[in-house]
Enzyme design. Structure first.
Site, PDB file in Angstrom:
ATOM      1  N   LYS A  93       1.828 -69.802 -31.420  1.00  0.00           N
ATOM      2  CA  LYS A  93       1.999 -70.279 -30.139  1.00  0.00           C
ATOM      3  C   LYS A  93       3.498 -71.005 -29.864  1.00  0.00           C
ATOM      4  O   LYS A  93       3.909 -71.436 -31.020  1.00  0.00           O
ATOM      5  CB  LYS A  93       0.985 -71.269 -29.568  1.00  0.00           C
ATOM      6  CG  LYS A  93       0.627 -72.368 -29.971  1.00  0.00           C
ATOM      7  CD  LYS A  93      -0.608 -73.031 -29.629  1.00  0.00           C
ATOM      8  CE  LYS A  93      -0.914 -74.227 -30.174  1.00  0.00           C
ATOM      9  NZ  LYS A  93      -1.905 -75.241 -29.493  1.00  0.00           N
ATOM     10  N   ARG A 107     -11.263 -80.312 -22.958  1.00  0.00           N
ATOM     11  CA  ARG A 107      -9.974 -79.842 -22.291  1.00  0.00           C
ATOM     12  C   ARG A 107     -10.409 -78.491 -21.768  1.00  0.00           C
ATOM     13  O   ARG A 107      -9.952 -78.462 -20.414  1.00  0.00           O
ATOM     14  CB  ARG A 107      -9.103 -79.429 -23.712  1.00  0.00           C
ATOM     15  CG  ARG A 107      -7.643 -79.050 -23.124  1.00  0.00           C
ATOM     16  CD  ARG A 107      -6.485 -79.112 -24.289  1.00  0.00           C
ATOM     17  NE  ARG A 107      -6.830 -78.140 -25.327  1.00  0.00           N
ATOM     18  CZ  ARG A 107      -6.310 -77.863 -26.328  1.00  0.00           C
ATOM     19  NH1 ARG A 107      -5.238 -78.848 -26.669  1.00  0.00           N
ATOM     20  NH2 ARG A 107      -6.471 -77.080 -27.225  1.00  0.00           N
ATOM     21  N   TYR A 135      25.411 -97.128 -30.135  1.00  0.00           N
ATOM     22  CA  TYR A 135      24.845 -97.746 -28.907  1.00  0.00           C
ATOM     23  C   TYR A 135      23.882 -98.941 -29.381  1.00  0.00           C
ATOM     24  O   TYR A 135      22.986 -98.749 -30.097  1.00  0.00           O
ATOM     25  CB  TYR A 135      24.081 -96.767 -28.264  1.00  0.00           C
ATOM     26  CG  TYR A 135      24.820 -95.378 -27.547  1.00  0.00           C
ATOM     27  CD1 TYR A 135      25.650 -95.780 -26.510  1.00  0.00           C
ATOM     28  CD2 TYR A 135      24.800 -94.414 -27.922  1.00  0.00           C
ATOM     29  CE1 TYR A 135      26.461 -94.846 -25.667  1.00  0.00           C
ATOM     30  CE2 TYR A 135      25.469 -93.399 -27.409  1.00  0.00           C
ATOM     31  CZ  TYR A 135      26.580 -93.453 -26.282  1.00  0.00           C
ATOM     32  OH  TYR A 135      27.085 -92.651 -25.768  1.00  0.00           O
ATOM     33  N   MET A 168      23.036 -88.794 -29.008  1.00  0.00           N
ATOM     34  CA  MET A 168      22.572 -87.468 -28.589  1.00  0.00           C
ATOM     35  C   MET A 168      23.114 -86.444 -29.814  1.00  0.00           C
ATOM     36  O   MET A 168      22.342 -85.461 -30.199  1.00  0.00           O
ATOM     37  CB  MET A 168      22.953 -87.149 -27.298  1.00  0.00           C
ATOM     38  CG  MET A 168      22.664 -85.792 -26.788  1.00  0.00           C
ATOM     39  SD  MET A 168      23.150 -85.355 -25.004  1.00  0.00           S
ATOM     40  CE  MET A 168      22.387 -86.407 -24.152  1.00  0.00           C
TER      41      MET A 168
HETATM   42  C1  LIG Z   1      -7.178 -73.451 -29.908  1.00  0.00           C
HETATM   43  C2  LIG Z   1      -6.391 -73.799 -31.086  1.00  0.00           C
HETATM   44  N1  LIG Z   1      -6.675 -73.235 -32.347  1.00  0.00           N
HETATM   45  C3  LIG Z   1      -5.962 -73.655 -33.293  1.00  0.00           C
HETATM   46  C4  LIG Z   1      -4.674 -74.296 -33.220  1.00  0.00           C
HETATM   47  C5  LIG Z   1      -3.806 -74.464 -34.540  1.00  0.00           C
HETATM   48  O1  LIG Z   1      -3.843 -75.861 -35.061  1.00  0.00           O
HETATM   49  P1  LIG Z   1      -3.289 -76.157 -36.273  1.00  0.00           P
HETATM   50  O2  LIG Z   1      -1.680 -76.089 -36.146  1.00  0.00           O
HETATM   51  O3  LIG Z   1      -3.623 -77.742 -36.320  1.00  0.00           O
HETATM   52  O4  LIG Z   1      -3.583 -75.463 -37.616  1.00  0.00           O
HETATM   53  C6  LIG Z   1      -4.438 -74.801 -31.955  1.00  0.00           C
HETATM   54  C7  LIG Z   1      -3.291 -75.653 -31.950  1.00  0.00           C
HETATM   55  O5  LIG Z   1      -3.099 -76.596 -31.219  1.00  0.00           O
HETATM   56  C8  LIG Z   1      -5.171 -74.561 -30.988  1.00  0.00           C
HETATM   57  O6  LIG Z   1      -4.830 -75.101 -29.711  1.00  0.00           O
END
Ligand SMILES: Cc1ncc(COP(=O)(O)O)c(C=O)c1O
Length: 375
Positions: free
Chosen positions: A35, A136, A267, A315
């Site tokens: 993701k 969640r 800074y 930056m």
């Molecule tokens: C539902 C779900 N599964 C798996 C993962 C993968 O997690 P990780 O990167 O800790 O292995 C995530 C990441 O946030 C997640 O939201």
């Protein structure tokens, strides 16, 4: 013209990490979580390398990521892309048409997916997402059996999976996680008693793989891994997997100056030289992902030596004490994190200084940082 800041991605190290994870959880399947553009690093190279290594299942957060991944992997047989968290009502028709595996978080959503599948004359693969304590998203444990029964009766759905997620699995023996696992497996068992069986049953992400080995055994069939692929871990817990860092962040020296005692740097004037010093200004700052927390505490490698960051990270630039490094000049390579001989600085080290986790460090590399694939 070279870019000033690059993150090198060692695809062979990535593949070795994937293979280590797969061997560790065998005979479980491994779903790779790519993701947010593979945690900001570039989903195309990650996905192709992982497919070559044998991975067939990928997880994403939202629909554009799913479509991008399908585009990248077009023409490869047997690849499955799964949205892990939620699908919004207006996203459903396109996701069903694209064949993306969808999370089922309640009955209303399931009805929309079913209707979209019937309309498209397709079968939509879905996984029930149970909230066993993450707080969640998903079907609450108390509603699970009823919702699963109702969804199973809908047309156009292949209810192939059931899964959940843990908020505390980085703590070995964490009692909350142990309770979650018990609750989840009891729901899976109750389903089985009614003849409802799932091809894919999964709960473990990297933390649970490392700290709760029971999530990589029956009734589970699959683990989901993200951060361990990059060679990083949650800061807490047991690091059972011997994965290796995949990333090297590099920049170059912009200027080197001999400065007298009493000079203040940057800074806020947070560092004052108490003796004459040679200071290199390197061409990377917080816009590139160097956390402000490295100010006066972090290190980088220049000329094969570990050199202290002195003065506040700005930056675009960072000042580093190179008094003991001979011959440093403008244009020289700087390793911000990565290996240097036997020494190494990792995203996990930065995370410790910032009081955060490696996800935050990796996902915060700036847009002007060039992603360079080392095949
Ligand atoms: C539902 C779900 N599964 C798996 C993962 C993968 O997690 P990780 O990167 O800790 O292995 C995530 C990441 O946030 C997640 O939201």
């Amino acid at each position: 013209m070279k870019r000033r800041v690059v993150v090198e991605i060692d695809l062979q190290a990535l593949v070795r990490n994937y293979r280590k994870i797969a061997a560790h959880v065998k005979p479980m399947d491994v779903l790779c979580v790519l993701k947010a553009n593979a945690y900001g690093l570039g989903v195309a190279a990650y996905a192709k390398a992982l497919v070559e290594a044998g991975c067939t299942q990928f997880g994403v957060a939202e629909p554009y990521e799913a479509l991008e991944l399908l585009k990248v992997l077009k023409g490869r047989a047997g690849i499955e892309v799964q949205m892990l968290s939620s699908v919004l009502p207006d996203e459903i028709p396109e996701m069903v048409k694209a064949g993306v595996i969808l999370p089922m978080t309640d009955l209303a959503e399931a009805k929309l997916v079913s209707a979209a599948a019937v309309k498209a004359k397709r079968t939509a693969k879905v996984h029930f997402k149970l909230d066993t304590g993450m707080g969640r998203l998903g079907i609450l444990a108390k509603d699970a059996l009823g919702t699963i029964r109702a969804v199973k009766a809908l047309p156009g759905l292949d209810c192939e999976g059931i899964f959940s997620h843990c908020p505390m699995a980085y703590e070995p023996k964490d009692p909350f996680t142990a309770k979650q696992i018990k609750l989840f497996t009891s729901i899976v068992a109750a389903c089985a008693k009614e003849g409802i069986r799932f091809k894919k049953v999964h709960m473990a992400a990297s933390d649970a793989i490392n700290n709760f080995p029971e999530t990589a055994k029956a009734p589970f069939t699959l683990v989901r891994t993200g951060i361990n692929l990059h060679g990083s871990f949650d800061p807490y817990g047991r690091k059972a997997l011997k994965v290796e860092p995949v990333l090297t962040l590099k920049t170059r020296v912009a200027q080197v100056r001999e400065l007298p005692a009493g000079t203040t740097l940057g800074y806020g004037r947070t560092w004052c030289l108490n003796a004459p010093a040679k200071v290199a200004t390197i061409s990377a700052g917080y816009a590139d992902g160097l956390p402000l927390a490295l100010t006066n505490r972090g290190f980088v490698f220049i000329g094969g030596r570990r050199c202290k960051i002195v003065g506040r990270i700005s930056m675009d630039y960072t000042t580093v004490d190179v008094t003991d490094v001979p011959g440093v000049k403008a244009g020289d390579e700087v390793i911000c994190f990565g290996k240097c001989g036997r020494d190494a600085i990792t995203p996990d080290d930065w995370a410790a200084l910032k009081g955060t986790h490696a996800y935050d460090i990796i996902c915060s590399l700036g847009t002007r940082v060039q992603r360079v694939i080392k095949a």
